[in-house]
Design an enzyme around this catalytic site. Structure first.
Site, short mmCIF file in Angstrom:
data_model
loop_
_atom_site.label_atom_id
_atom_site.label_comp_id
_atom_site.label_asym_id
_atom_site.label_seq_id
_atom_site.Cartn_x
_atom_site.Cartn_y
_atom_site.Cartn_z
N ARG A 129 0.96 -1.07 -0.03
CA ARG A 129 -0.19 0.26 -0.03
C ARG A 129 1.02 1.18 -0.11
NH1 ARG A 129 -2.17 1.30 4.29
NH2 ARG A 129 -1.37 -0.46 5.46
N TYR A 180 -1.89 -4.05 -6.87
CA TYR A 180 -0.99 -4.20 -5.97
C TYR A 180 -2.31 -4.66 -4.75
CZ TYR A 180 1.71 -6.89 -2.34
OH TYR A 180 2.29 -7.76 -1.90
N LYS A 190 -8.91 -2.61 1.49
CA LYS A 190 -9.49 -1.24 2.25
C LYS A 190 -10.23 0.04 2.04
CE LYS A 190 -6.24 -3.41 4.86
NZ LYS A 190 -6.11 -3.61 6.37
N HIS A 196 -10.33 -2.00 11.17
CA HIS A 196 -9.59 -3.06 11.19
C HIS A 196 -9.19 -4.16 11.72
CE1 HIS A 196 -5.55 -2.90 9.76
NE2 HIS A 196 -5.78 -3.77 9.09
N SER A 218 -1.20 -3.07 10.87
CA SER A 218 -0.52 -4.00 9.89
C SER A 218 0.02 -4.81 9.86
CB SER A 218 -0.90 -3.02 8.30
OG SER A 218 -1.53 -2.05 8.07
N CYS A 225 0.16 -7.07 12.38
CA CYS A 225 1.39 -7.27 13.28
C CYS A 225 0.20 -8.94 14.48
CB CYS A 225 0.47 -6.33 14.88
SG CYS A 225 1.45 -4.92 14.33
N ASP A 244 -9.70 -9.56 9.04
CA ASP A 244 -8.54 -8.10 9.52
C ASP A 244 -10.32 -7.57 9.31
OD1 ASP A 244 -6.72 -6.43 7.87
OD2 ASP A 244 -7.60 -6.79 5.91
N ARG A 303 2.14 -11.93 -0.03
CA ARG A 303 0.55 -12.08 0.36
C ARG A 303 0.07 -13.54 -0.19
NH1 ARG A 303 -1.59 -8.93 3.97
NH2 ARG A 303 0.20 -7.34 4.25
O1 O2Y Z 1 -2.68 -4.21 0.58
C1 O2Y Z 1 -1.72 -4.95 0.70
O2 O2Y Z 1 -0.46 -4.26 -0.13
C2 O2Y Z 1 -0.82 -5.32 2.13
S1 O2Y Z 1 -1.58 -4.44 3.45
C3 O2Y Z 1 -2.59 -5.47 3.76
C4 O2Y Z 1 -3.26 -6.30 2.83
C5 O2Y Z 1 -4.30 -7.71 4.11
C6 O2Y Z 1 -4.66 -7.22 5.23
N1 O2Y Z 1 -4.44 -6.12 5.96
C7 O2Y Z 1 -3.35 -5.15 5.07
C8 O2Y Z 1 -2.70 -4.08 5.77
O3 O2Y Z 1 -2.36 -3.28 5.62
O4 O2Y Z 1 -3.87 -3.78 7.02
MN MN Z 2 -5.41 -4.97 7.50
#
Ligand code: O2Y
Ligand code: MN
Length: 606
Positions: free
Chosen positions: A87, A220, A229, A249, A271, A273, A300, A390
């Site tokens: 992200r 991505y 998100k 979240h 994220s 954790c 999540d 991932r």
């Molecule tokens: O979306 C991404 O590229 C990684 S970030 C992510 C992915 C799945 C669940 N949570 C997250 C987060 O950043 O909280």
């Molecule tokens: Mn997340």
């Protein structure tokens, strides 16, 4: 029109492409096609046949590489552009009419300027490509708590991932058409293009007042799978504020005790954790023998609203997991490993010589031969898997998957847990005095940053309710919204804070974590039921070591002192810093929260 069979020879579609019975949806799709000029438009129905055709197409063009069918049947490797691996918070904007509504916690652009900037990028960007229209539902298809969206994208990889992560295709379209007759807000409009994958031409823009998202230049995860998100947190949090619910979240996990009674816990951690690990926890052996069970509802995101009995009821809006691969092992998360041994998409992992996915910490006796970029693995050139590599997989494949994840009414939440990575000061667990204190505990959350987003790793930052990257409006208003749930008739969950990451003087973690975290959850449920002990301190109620079941856990004196202790002088400094943080939001910060901070700061000074 179905674009999957005879891709190359398709004429440009007319701008009046009809794919839905809902005129507003057709009109928007036609408008987008007019702007982006794709070679073809494909309305996704979510069928197996559609997925097979897409996967075949991606295999043919190298977007997906087949994994070893003996060890990982039906599974694929995708390698993203090396400059597109996480992200991008610095390129993510919330575009409300008034800047103060987005708040200091968001990057902001005026909606007109943001649309102009994005439309200039989108103009003609799908020339020669297929434009996919993905109707999806966040949450069980028949739940009143669920919300729908439509993502338009030029990435077949996004389509395949959205199919695993959401209820996508014909049933979602039917719901959108049904609701769209009566409501203008029946679906969130998400427009996505990978563009040229140029980091200099990459933006993720949210228009909460229009229930719209525009994302350009990244393929991505959270940048591209817009249901996750962008919709389920940023847009939904804004919508939830206006409709009286919460989009958070948080993982959702059910803890069943030996009497067959299940308590559901929602937990917010920043994220990477360990939300997925906690959601899929395997009880320690002694607990298993006694009959404890753990049920995964979500890993999540959690949408909650008060039910008729005043309790908060929660659904997981997602249907799959987009989990971090590195560190996932038979020790940290055996359920995740079992979940991903078939029908999964792996992104940016390494490969063994016989095409099995591999990542650091997997500890399965295999060795990597190829790194995430596709080069021969050389430990001197970095890890085999990218730290934010991932897996994408359907939630139903998880051995601990809870059938309650499909319940349209959601599950009643007994406890809300906040937590972060804190090497020092913060004890293993404490309980907030009441809801207002609990909101402060969430608002004051701090954590050391991880690889889930681009930027420095290991830096302590405040991440209220783990929503810093995801709240679609001003945090001060968000805290007011949280406080507003404490009204007449409310039967709210108890609020706790945990820290699995406390370190000793030698820099090693003091708490074993993983399955042993159930010991902490058991204490919380005991507090909810009124039969677990605690001592009162200015920061909340702390257990003593005797209040937890620590049978079989060897803790040094240092560990006991730091995990269960209260360090007054350190907390005085922490509360001064929390006060400054809240003040940074100016006059919108609710007085009740500032009063709570002052109350505890005064107790700490005594
Ligand atoms: O979306 C991404 O590229 C990684 S970030 C992510 C992915 C799945 C669940 N949570 C997250 C987060 O950043 O909280
Ligand atoms: Mn997340």
């Amino acid at each position: 029109m179905n674009a999957l069979s005879s891709e190359a020879s398709k004429p440009a579609p007319s701008t009046s492409v009809a794919g839905s019975r809902l005129a507003a949806l057709n009109a928007w799709v036609a408008e987008v096609a007019g702007l982006t000029t794709p070679a073809a438009v494909h309305w996704c129905d979510g069928s197996d046949e559609e997925n097979a055709a897409l996967v075949a197409q991606m295999q043919a063009d190298g977007t997906l590489l087949p994994l070893n069918p003996a060890t990982h049947p039906g599974s694929w490797l995708h390698r993203s552009d090396p400059d597109d691996v996480a992200r991008v918070e610095h390129l993510t904007f919330v575009c409300t009419s008034r800047e103060e509504d987005a708040g200091p916690n968001n990057h902001w652009l005026a909606p007109a300027e943001a649309h102009a900037r994005m439309d200039a990028l989108f103009k003609g960007c799908m020339t020669g490509r297929t434009m996919y229209v993905i109707p999806y539902c966040m949450g069980p298809i028949d739940s009143p708590l669920s919300r729908c969206g439509v993502e338009i994208t030029d990435s077949p990889y996004v389509v395949a991932n959205m199919r695993l992560m959401t209820r996508m295709g014909a049933p979602a379209l039917a719901r959108i058409e049904r609701e769209g007759v009566e409501r203008a807000d029946a679906f969130v409009k998400g427009l996505h293009s990978i563009g040229e994958l140029d980091p200099a031409r990459r933006f993720i823009m949210h228009f909460p007042e229009e229930l719209a998202i525009k994302s350009y230049g990244s393929g991505y995860g959270g940048n591209a799978l817009l249901g996750k998100k962008c919709h389920a947190l940023r847009i939904a949090s804004y919508q939830a504020r206006h409709e009286g619910w919460l989009a958070e979240h948080m993982l959702i996990v059910g803890i069943e005790n030996p009497s067959g009674e299940t308590h559901y816990v929602a937990a917010a951690f920043p994220s990477a954790c360990g939300k997925t690990n906690l959601a899929m926890l395997i009880p320690p052996e002694g607990y298993q023998r006694e009959g404890w069970k753990v049920w995964t509802v979500g890993d999540d995101i959690c949408w909650m609203r008060p039910g008729a009995d005043g309790r908060l009821y929660a659904i997981n809006p997602e249907a799959g997991y987009f989990g971090v691969a590195p560190g996932t092992s038979a020790k940290s998360n055996p359920n995740a490993l079992a979940t991903i041994n078939a029908n999964a998409i792996f992104t940016n992992v390494g490969l063994t010589a016989d095409n099995q996915p591999w990542w650091e910490g997997l500890d399965n006796g295999e060795r990597p031969a190829t790194d995430w970029r596709g080069n021969p693995y050389d430990p001197d050139k970095g890890p085999a898997a990218h730290p934010n590599a991932r897996f994408t997989v359907s939630a139903k494949q998880c051995p601990s998957w809870s059938p309650m994840a499909e319940d349209p009414q959601g599950v009643p939440i007994s406890a809300i847990v906040f937590g972060g990575r804190r090497a020092s000061l913060v004890p293993l667990v404490f309980e907030a005095r009441d809801w207002t204190h609990g909101v402060l505990v969430g608002a004051a959350m701090g954590s050391e940053t991880t690889a889930a987003a681009t930027g420095a790793v290991g830096v302590m930052r405040r991440d209220p309710m783990a929503m810093k990257p995801f709240c679609g409006y001003n945090f001060a208003d968000y805290f007011s919204h949280w406080l507003s749930f404490d009204g007449a008739g409310a039967a709210l969950p108890k609020v706790f804070h945990v820290n699995w990451f406390r370190k000793g003087d030698d820099g090693r973690f003091l708490w074993p974590g993983f399955g042993d975290n159930l010991r902490v959850l058991e204490w919380m449920i005991g507090r909810v039921k009124g039969d677990a002990g605690a001592v009162e301190t200015p920061i909340g109620h702390l257990p003593t070591p005797a209040d937890l079941n620590l049978d079989g856990v060897a803790l040094t004196d240092e560990a006991r002192g730091k995990l269960f202790g209260f360090e007054r002088s350190g907390w005085q400094a922490e509360f001064a810093s929390i006060g400054e943080y809240l003040d940074g939001y100016g006059p919108r910060m609710p007085q009740a929260l500032k009063d709570e901070q002052s109350r505890i700061a005064a107790l700490l000074a005594d």
